[in-house]
Design an enzyme around this catalytic site. Structure first.
Site, mmCIF file in Angstrom:
data_model
loop_
_atom_site.group_PDB
_atom_site.id
_atom_site.type_symbol
_atom_site.label_atom_id
_atom_site.label_comp_id
_atom_site.label_asym_id
_atom_site.label_seq_id
_atom_site.Cartn_x
_atom_site.Cartn_y
_atom_site.Cartn_z
ATOM 1 C CG ASP A 1 -9.767 80.210 -16.449
ATOM 2 O OD1 ASP A 1 -10.627 79.393 -16.068
ATOM 3 O OD2 ASP A 1 -8.541 79.981 -16.403
ATOM 4 C CE1 TYR B 1 -3.054 76.355 -13.249
ATOM 5 C CE2 TYR B 1 -2.549 76.711 -15.568
ATOM 6 C CZ TYR B 1 -2.533 75.905 -14.446
ATOM 7 O OH TYR B 1 -1.990 74.658 -14.542
ATOM 8 C CE LYS C 1 -6.871 72.171 -12.918
ATOM 9 N NZ LYS C 1 -6.556 73.556 -13.242
ATOM 10 N NE ARG D 1 -6.158 66.554 -36.890
ATOM 11 C CZ ARG D 1 -6.329 66.725 -38.203
ATOM 12 N NH1 ARG D 1 -7.097 67.691 -38.653
ATOM 13 N NH2 ARG D 1 -5.715 65.923 -39.060
HETATM 14 C C1 LIG Z 1 -5.701 74.227 -14.201
HETATM 15 C C2 LIG Z 1 -6.128 75.547 -14.702
HETATM 16 C C3 LIG Z 1 -5.880 75.925 -16.025
HETATM 17 C C4 LIG Z 1 -5.111 75.038 -16.985
HETATM 18 O O1 LIG Z 1 -5.856 73.928 -17.352
HETATM 19 P P1 LIG Z 1 -5.214 72.489 -17.722
HETATM 20 O O2 LIG Z 1 -6.421 71.642 -17.885
HETATM 21 O O3 LIG Z 1 -4.342 72.086 -16.598
HETATM 22 O O4 LIG Z 1 -4.461 72.695 -18.979
HETATM 23 C C5 LIG Z 1 -6.350 77.161 -16.448
HETATM 24 N N1 LIG Z 1 -7.008 77.991 -15.609
HETATM 25 C C6 LIG Z 1 -7.255 77.657 -14.328
HETATM 26 C C7 LIG Z 1 -7.988 78.607 -13.457
HETATM 27 C C8 LIG Z 1 -6.823 76.439 -13.836
HETATM 28 O O5 LIG Z 1 -7.058 76.119 -12.561
#
Ligand SMILES: *Cc1c(COP(=O)(O)O)cnc(C)c1O
Length: 380
Positions: free
Chosen positions: A170, A98, A195, A46
């Site tokens: 983000d 998101y 993604k 961890r």
């Molecule tokens: C999918 C997504 C998230 C969340 O991420 P996870 O890996 O699904 O927890 C946050 N911000 C954006 C822009 C996303 O597309």
């Protein structure tokens, strides 16, 4: 070294003791100590794992930060970032972030006494109006999801720093291949690596990169203390994805532009949202603050009632949530990714029930255009 080279070479060879070119997947949860309480570089999985660290170092280098940290998901990354703050702290958050980000603020961290104002950050003058004595950070996505508004990161950074706030970005939609927020003044950048970074719709992962090493230390403390770390196998998969990021992002973008151009020429399409179109209000800003426009396209049909039917008639696009994989996906944000945002709020934001979002994959763009054409014609 140029970015395309760094994407491939960063961290290689991956295992100096053996000369393995790629970092092995170290599964051991614990590491032998020389004497009691005298661990070597690693002690417990961890706290630190060589495969995870290989990914974390590459991400820090690509984003231009002091430290990268890999988490079990994008939401786990954001959750851990928010634990840097305390009860009573206030955040200014982009208004079409998101859905899960909205939910984390509105329904989880609100219980811990943290407050958030959701603000249209494409109007930087709005910041002043929402600033309070307890504001600690601005949280922004650019381009936004699903309306693809482009937010001025330098404007966000100068406002943040003038008021002693942290700027948290983000960067999921752009990836460091197209946009590097830390270079524009952000303090923390995070990703849903699920993604584009991983890129094949087969791994859930999150990344945070911070500019200041001390903040990096604190975030690592929280990562270890709360434990939402990325597994060695998933770390390996994300790193494997990153090696082809340049090729994939170029292909996503090429396809997205062709799809967006096709849609904007159709009389039954009322609006196309793609920052790569010169007609998009954020086009110029996107050009200046990044090197590309990404692979996400949203559009609104003149008759929004047709939207669900179109998602059923497409043959190549898969009706599914998520984005950033090699395969093209189609979704209706109001019913899917953004369903956790209350309907009245969605309406205010312009996330119409008939808005269709495309994650354009790396198939031949001509096939994607033809698929959309037949689906639109079928439902006329
Ligand atoms: C999918 C997504 C998230 C969340 O991420 P996870 O890996 O699904 O927890 C946050 N911000 C954006 C822009 C996303 O597309």
């Amino acid at each position: 070294m140029r970015l395309k080279t760094r994407l491939v070479r960063s961290g290689l060879p991956g295992d100096p003791p053996t000369g393995a070119v790629n970092p092995p997947i170290y599964l051991s949860t614990t590491f032998e100590q020389e004497s009691p309480g005298k661990p070597g570089a690693y002690e417990y999985i961890r706290t630190g794992n060589p495969t995870r660290e290989a990914l974390e170092k590459v991400m820090a280098e690509l984003e231009g930060g002091a430290r990268g940290l890999a988490f079990a998901s994008g939401m786990a990354a954001l959750q851990t970032i928010l634990l840097l703050f305390s009860e009573g702290d206030h955040f200014i958050v982009g208004d079409d972030v998101y859905g899960g980000t909205y939910r984390l603020f509105a329904r989880v961290f609100s219980r811990l006494g943290m407050k958030a104002s959701f603000v249209d950050l494409s109007q930087p003058e709005e910041l002043e109006r929402h600033l309070t004595s307890r504001t600690r950070a601005i949280v922004v996505e650019t381009p936004t999801n699903p309306l693809l508004k482009v937010i001025n990161l330098q404007a966000m950074a100068s406002f943040s720093h003038a008021h002693g706030l942290k700027l948290i970005v983000d960067n999921t939609f752009m990836t460091p291949y197209f946009q590097r927020p830390l270079e524009l003044g952000a303090d923390i950048v995070f990703h849903s690596a699920t993604k584009y970074l991983a890129g094949h719709s087969d791994v859930l992962a999150g990344i945070a990169v911070v500019k200041d090493p001390e903040l990096g230390e604190e975030l690592h403390f929280l990562q270890n203390a709360t434990g939402a770390v990325l597994s060695p196998f998933d770390s390996y998969l994300v790193l494997r994805g990153i090696r082809t990021l340049a090729l994939r992002m170029e292909a996503h973008q090429r396809g997205a532009l062709q799809v967006a151009q096709f849609l904007s020429e159709r009389h039954d399409v009322a609006k196309v949202y793609y920052p790569g179109l010169p007609s998009h209000p954020g086009h110029h800003l996107a050009r200046v603050q990044g090197e590309g426009f990404g692979g996400m396209v949203s559009f609104l049909l003149s008759d929004p009632e047709r939207a669900a039917e179109v998602t059923r008639k497409v043959k190549l696009f898969t009706l599914a949530e998520s984005l950033g994989g090699v395969e093209s996906l189609i979704s209706i944000p109001a019913r899917m990714t953004h369903a956790s945002i209350p309907p009245e709020r969605r309406k205010e934001l312009g996330i119409h029930d008939g808005l269709i979002r495309l994650s354009v994959g790396i198939e031949d763009p001509q096939d994607l255009v033809e698929d959309l054409r037949q689906a639109l014609d079928e439902t006329l």
